[in-house]
Design a protein around this motif. Structure first.
Motif, mmCIF file in Angstrom:
data_model
loop_
_atom_site.group_PDB
_atom_site.id
_atom_site.type_symbol
_atom_site.label_atom_id
_atom_site.label_comp_id
_atom_site.label_asym_id
_atom_site.label_seq_id
_atom_site.Cartn_x
_atom_site.Cartn_y
_atom_site.Cartn_z
ATOM 1 N N UNK A 108 4.950 21.944 20.265
ATOM 2 C CA UNK A 108 4.159 20.728 20.542
ATOM 3 C C UNK A 108 3.634 20.125 19.240
ATOM 4 N N UNK A 109 3.168 21.000 18.354
ATOM 5 C CA UNK A 109 2.632 20.522 17.083
ATOM 6 C C UNK A 109 3.726 19.878 16.243
ATOM 7 N N UNK A 110 4.911 20.512 16.215
ATOM 8 C CA UNK A 110 6.034 19.949 15.453
ATOM 9 C C UNK A 110 6.428 18.606 16.052
ATOM 10 N N UNK A 111 6.448 18.544 17.379
ATOM 11 C CA UNK A 111 6.782 17.273 18.037
ATOM 12 C C UNK A 111 5.759 16.195 17.678
ATOM 13 N N UNK A 112 4.489 16.549 17.755
ATOM 14 C CA UNK A 112 3.436 15.600 17.398
ATOM 15 C C UNK A 112 3.558 15.184 15.938
ATOM 16 N N UNK A 113 3.863 16.164 15.077
ATOM 17 C CA UNK A 113 4.036 15.885 13.652
ATOM 18 C C UNK A 113 5.205 14.932 13.433
ATOM 19 N N UNK A 114 6.298 15.166 14.158
ATOM 20 C CA UNK A 114 7.460 14.283 14.028
ATOM 21 C C UNK A 114 7.105 12.869 14.484
ATOM 22 N N UNK A 115 6.403 12.802 15.606
ATOM 23 C CA UNK A 115 5.991 11.472 16.117
ATOM 24 C C UNK A 115 5.063 10.797 15.123
ATOM 25 N N UNK A 116 4.087 11.559 14.599
ATOM 26 C CA UNK A 116 3.138 11.002 13.626
ATOM 27 C C UNK A 116 3.865 10.602 12.353
ATOM 28 N N UNK A 117 4.835 11.412 11.930
ATOM 29 C CA UNK A 117 5.612 11.085 10.732
ATOM 30 C C UNK A 117 6.393 9.808 10.936
ATOM 31 N N UNK A 118 6.986 9.653 12.131
ATOM 32 C CA UNK A 118 7.738 8.428 12.436
ATOM 33 C C UNK A 118 6.800 7.225 12.439
ATOM 34 N N UNK A 119 5.619 7.425 13.043
ATOM 35 C CA UNK A 119 4.632 6.342 13.054
ATOM 36 C C UNK A 119 4.208 6.000 11.629
ATOM 37 N N UNK A 120 4.038 7.047 10.788
ATOM 38 C CA UNK A 120 3.661 6.808 9.392
ATOM 39 C C UNK A 120 4.777 6.064 8.668
ATOM 40 N N UNK A 121 6.036 6.427 8.938
ATOM 41 C CA UNK A 121 7.160 5.707 8.335
ATOM 42 C C UNK A 121 7.163 4.253 8.770
ATOM 43 N N UNK A 122 6.899 4.046 10.056
ATOM 44 C CA UNK A 122 6.834 2.652 10.560
ATOM 45 C C UNK A 122 5.705 1.887 9.872
ATOM 46 N N UNK A 123 4.562 2.546 9.713
ATOM 47 C CA UNK A 123 3.430 1.900 9.038
ATOM 48 C C UNK A 123 3.799 1.575 7.600
ATOM 49 N N UNK A 124 4.473 2.559 6.914
ATOM 50 C CA UNK A 124 4.884 2.312 5.527
ATOM 51 C C UNK A 124 5.862 1.139 5.439
ATOM 52 N N UNK A 125 6.772 1.041 6.406
ATOM 53 C CA UNK A 125 7.698 -0.100 6.425
ATOM 54 C C UNK A 125 6.931 -1.403 6.583
ATOM 55 N N UNK A 126 5.966 -1.379 7.486
ATOM 56 C CA UNK A 126 5.160 -2.582 7.718
ATOM 57 C C UNK A 126 4.367 -2.942 6.465
ATOM 58 N N UNK A 127 3.843 -1.882 5.785
ATOM 59 C CA UNK A 127 3.101 -2.114 4.549
ATOM 60 C C UNK A 127 4.021 -2.750 3.524
ATOM 61 N N UNK A 128 5.270 -2.235 3.413
ATOM 62 C CA UNK A 128 6.226 -2.818 2.464
ATOM 63 C C UNK A 128 6.551 -4.256 2.828
ATOM 64 N N UNK A 129 6.706 -4.460 4.144
ATOM 65 C CA UNK A 129 6.982 -5.833 4.585
ATOM 66 C C UNK A 129 5.810 -6.738 4.219
ATOM 67 N N UNK A 130 4.605 -6.240 4.476
ATOM 68 C CA UNK A 130 3.416 -7.040 4.165
ATOM 69 C C UNK A 130 3.317 -7.241 2.663
ATOM 70 N N UNK A 131 3.569 -6.178 1.882
ATOM 71 C CA UNK A 131 3.522 -6.315 0.422
ATOM 72 C C UNK A 131 4.568 -7.308 -0.058
ATOM 73 N N UNK A 132 5.754 -7.203 0.568
ATOM 74 C CA UNK A 132 6.816 -8.139 0.187
ATOM 75 C C UNK A 132 6.389 -9.575 0.485
ATOM 76 N N UNK A 133 5.813 -9.791 1.653
ATOM 77 C CA UNK A 133 5.323 -11.127 2.014
ATOM 78 C C UNK A 133 4.237 -11.574 1.049
ATOM 79 N N UNK A 134 3.376 -10.580 0.743
ATOM 80 C CA UNK A 134 2.280 -10.873 -0.173
ATOM 81 C C UNK A 134 2.828 -11.284 -1.535
ATOM 82 N N UNK A 135 3.872 -10.572 -2.011
ATOM 83 C CA UNK A 135 4.488 -10.902 -3.304
ATOM 84 C C UNK A 135 5.135 -12.282 -3.234
ATOM 85 N N UNK A 136 5.829 -12.467 -2.119
ATOM 86 C CA UNK A 136 6.467 -13.779 -1.948
ATOM 87 C C UNK A 136 5.419 -14.873 -1.924
ATOM 88 N N UNK A 137 4.339 -14.612 -1.251
ATOM 89 C CA UNK A 137 3.263 -15.594 -1.179
ATOM 90 C C UNK A 137 2.659 -15.840 -2.559
#
Length: 150
Positions: A108-137
């Motif tokens: 269960x913990x590994x599953x939760x960790x995997x889910x949290x890791x995926x969510x963290x990856x998604x957040x990092x992608x969003x952060x990069x997207x936002x940073x990219x937009x910010x740079x473009x802006x």
């Protein structure tokens, strides 16, 4: 005189018969004494054999008692070992159940960790997207600022 001779002969015959009877009884007595002596010897021999058997019986009985004591001690040890085995078996069963629970918790913990890791990856992608937009802006702002200054 004939009567005396007859009487003497009769007494002699009777005496001879009595001596024969005495001899027969003496022979029977000797034979009986010989048989009695042999019986006494046999009784002594059998007494010695019986005594030997009694000694062997006592020794065998002592060995039997020692063997019984040893058996009782070993049975007692066996019961103790069986009790220890039963206790260890129960302990193993409890540890196996605990291990299963721990494995389930780990899964269960590994599953939760995997889910949290995926969510963290998604957040990092969003952060990069936002940073990219910010740079473009920022680039757009600088261009606009440069255009305004010119």
């Amino acid at each position: 005189m004939d009567a005396i001779r007859k009487k003497m002969k009769s007494l002699k015959d009777e005496t001879d018969q009595l001596y024969a009877i005495i001899n027969r009884f003496e022979e029977q007595t000797k034979e009986s004494n010989r048989v009695a002596d042999q019986a006494d010897c046999d009784i002594r021999d059998y007494g010695k054999k019986v005594h030997g058997f009694e000694i062997e019986f006592d020794e065998t009985n002592d060995k039997l008692n020692k063997a019984l004591e040893s058996l009782e001690e070993k049975e007692k040890n066996l019961k103790e070992v069986e009790a220890d085995i039963a206790a260890l078996s129960r302990r193993i069963m409890l540890m196996e159940e605990e291990a299963k629970k721990s494995e389930q918790t780990l899964a269960n913990t590994v599953t939760k960790l995997a889910i949290t890791s995926k969510e963290a990856d998604d957040v990092l992608k969003k952060v990069k997207v936002v940073e990219s937009k910010c740079m473009n802006n920022e680039v757009t702002l600088e261009e606009l600022d440069n255009n305004l200054r010119q």
